[in-house]
Enzyme design. Structure first.
Site, PDB file in Angstrom:
ATOM      1  N   HIS A  17       0.828  -1.206   0.000  1.00 48.25           N
ATOM      2  CA  HIS A  17       0.000   0.000   0.000  1.00 48.25           C
ATOM      3  C   HIS A  17       0.863   1.257   0.000  1.00 48.25           C
ATOM      4  O   HIS A  17       0.588   2.220  -0.713  1.00 48.25           O
ATOM      5  CB  HIS A  17      -0.931   0.013   1.216  1.00 48.25           C
ATOM      6  CG  HIS A  17      -2.242  -0.654   0.949  1.00 48.25           C
ATOM      7  ND1 HIS A  17      -2.361  -2.027   0.911  1.00 48.25           N
ATOM      8  CD2 HIS A  17      -3.470  -0.160   0.676  1.00 48.25           C
ATOM      9  CE1 HIS A  17      -3.626  -2.326   0.637  1.00 48.25           C
ATOM     10  NE2 HIS A  17      -4.311  -1.210   0.481  1.00 48.25           N
ATOM     11  N   LYS A  73     -10.306  -7.724   7.495  1.00 44.14           N
ATOM     12  CA  LYS A  73     -10.997  -8.075   8.730  1.00 44.14           C
ATOM     13  C   LYS A  73     -10.979  -6.876   9.664  1.00 44.14           C
ATOM     14  O   LYS A  73     -10.089  -6.030   9.572  1.00 44.14           O
ATOM     15  CB  LYS A  73     -10.351  -9.294   9.392  1.00 44.14           C
ATOM     16  CG  LYS A  73      -8.993  -9.031  10.027  1.00 44.14           C
ATOM     17  CD  LYS A  73      -8.543 -10.250  10.799  1.00 44.14           C
ATOM     18  CE  LYS A  73      -7.076 -10.178  11.207  1.00 44.14           C
ATOM     19  NZ  LYS A  73      -6.824  -9.458  12.453  1.00 44.14           N
TER      20      LYS A  73
END
Lengths: 165, 279
Positions: free
Chosen positions: A36, A101
């Site tokens: 990222h 999650k």
């Protein structure tokens, strides 16, 4: 059970409801913390991304090594919250879905809604079960990051819950 | 004097790494199954069903229970009459981790420099040693995932603090973890000692059997109360709500200083993975 396929267009995203359980099939791309960081640097420098983010889904996942004879090793989701600071530039570049999650920050939830994207939850801590849903894997960028390299996955009936849209 | 070859340690550590990561602890699995029957919310029940199915797939297919195969932590209980021969004990342990993780295709999650990061490897793990009487060697490998390790907290309380405040700190730590650390949890708590020691106790507490309470009466009661309060948070399996936010709370205590009261919390995800062997 609702079935959806990639790419995740705005029309498909619009049809989903919060809390809905879906089975996803098609192409998704793994990326976590370090990937990222790199993707955002690429976007900021207006350079070419390793894959076109438009209408694509990123899966927050760093699989184990691949055991002999298997398509992929254990490959469950990691915590979405750590990716929050990278979200706005990637959503702006066209990213439409994220699988992870746990919770997201308020700012991220607002950004997801603004860009009409979707945050899905995958069953946390079920990496062995999810490995069975992956049909093929290919590393497409940042091989030096090992488990954090970007992998293109073909999945079939990947079980998800719509968390934010 | 009993001699143990360090090569034996390498072999044992390797086996324990594999066992811990592929076969979920029997008591944890039992507790998850009990939770499945206790849950009434369909979503929570389905989540627990997936967790139990995942453990069975992992065992059958020889896949890691979770892709985060953790930072390996090796606890040694060393009988004082043992002499290690045949090489460097520390290196033998790290070699065991490398061997086991490679053999079972686990994940290389360890980076050598915390600031510069760099390429990840299987080791080094962290080693804790306790000396005990006799000539037994007990080796435990705990593969601690970082989704839950990231939610660890510790606080140095005043010695005059009431138990209610301590309880609040522990429950708030679990509340702050929310669904991020993969509930249902086993919550390890360390009370007493020093700052560093309380954290170690909190981690060691996770090694106790899920259904075993503390042998100290008032601590056993504390564990029971904390478990009730944590389950009243209704975070539930995978954060989907429900009755079971934690499977158990384990508290270890230690003597401490008149001026302080350290309290540390170390949360484990539902995939609490460790294995032990005695040589």
């Amino acid at each position: 059970m609702r079935r959806i396929t990639t790419p995740l267009t705005i029309e498909k995203a619009r049809g989903l409801k919060r809390g809905q359980e879906v089975l996803l099939s098609g192409t998704i791309y793994t990326a976590r913390d370090q990937a990222h960081k790199r993707l955002v640097e690429v976007v900021k420098k207006h350079k070419r991304l390793p894959f076109d983010l438009r209408n694509q889904i990123i899966y927050y996942c760093g699989p184990t090594k691949t055991p002999k004879g298997k398509v992929i090793g254990s490959c469950g989701p990691t915590t979405g919250l750590r990716m929050d600071s990278f979200m706005p530039p990637l959503l702006k570049a066209g990213l439409k879905g994220m699988i992870g999650k746990g919770s997201r920050s308020k700012e991220t939830a607002i950004a997801i809604k603004k860009y009409k994207a979707v945050y899905f939850l995958a069953p946390a801590g079920c990496g062995a079960l999810l490995a069975k849903k992956v049909k093929s894997v290919k590393i497409i960028a940042y091989r030096d990051l090992g488990p954090e390299a970007i992998r293109k996955l073909e999945v079939k009936d990947f079980p998800l819950i719509v968390a934010i849209k | 004097m009993k001699k143990i070859k360090v090569n034996t340690i390498t072999k044992t550590v390797s086996q324990l790494c594999i066992q811990a990561n592929l076969n979920l602890r029997r008591d944890v699995l039992f507790s998850l199954k009990a939770a499945y029957y206790r849950e009434t919310s369909p979503k929570a029940k389905r989540a627990l069903g997936l967790i139990i199915e995942n453990a069975s797939i992992a065992k059958k297919e020889k896949l890691a229970i979770c892709q985060d195969t953790g930072l390996p932590i090796v606890f040694l209980e060393v009988g004082q009459d043992i002499r290690f021969v045949g090489g460097d004990l520390n290196k033998a342990i790290q070699r065991g981790i490398d061997l086991g993780y490679r053999k079972a295709s686990l994940r290389n999650s360890i980076i050598g420099d915390p600031i510069n990061r760099g390429q990840s490897k299987f080791s080094p793990g962290i080693i804790h040693i306790d000396f005990v009487k006799g000539s037994r060697l007990k080796i435990t490998v705990l593969s601690k995932g970082f989704g839950c390790e990231n939610k660890s907290k510790m606080q140095m309380f005043n010695p005059t603090v009431g138990i209610a405040e301590i309880k609040k700190f522990i429950v708030d730590t679990v509340k702050a973890a929310g669904a991020d650390a993969c509930p249902p949890y086993v919550v390890g708590v360390g009370i007493g000692g020093t700052a560093d020691f309380a954290n170690l106790l909190a981690k060691k507490a996770l090694l106790r059997q899920v259904n075993k309470r503390s042998p100290i009466k008032h601590i056993a009661r504390l564990e029971k109360d904390l478990l009730n309060e944590i389950n009243n948070l209704h975070i539930g399996p995978m954060g989907l709500g429900g009755k079971v936010t934690a499977l158990a709370v384990k508290v270890l205590t230690s003597p401490t200083h008149i001026a302080g009261l350290p309290v540390a919390v170390n949360i484990s995800c539902h995939a609490l993975r460790n294995a032990t062997k005695v040589l």
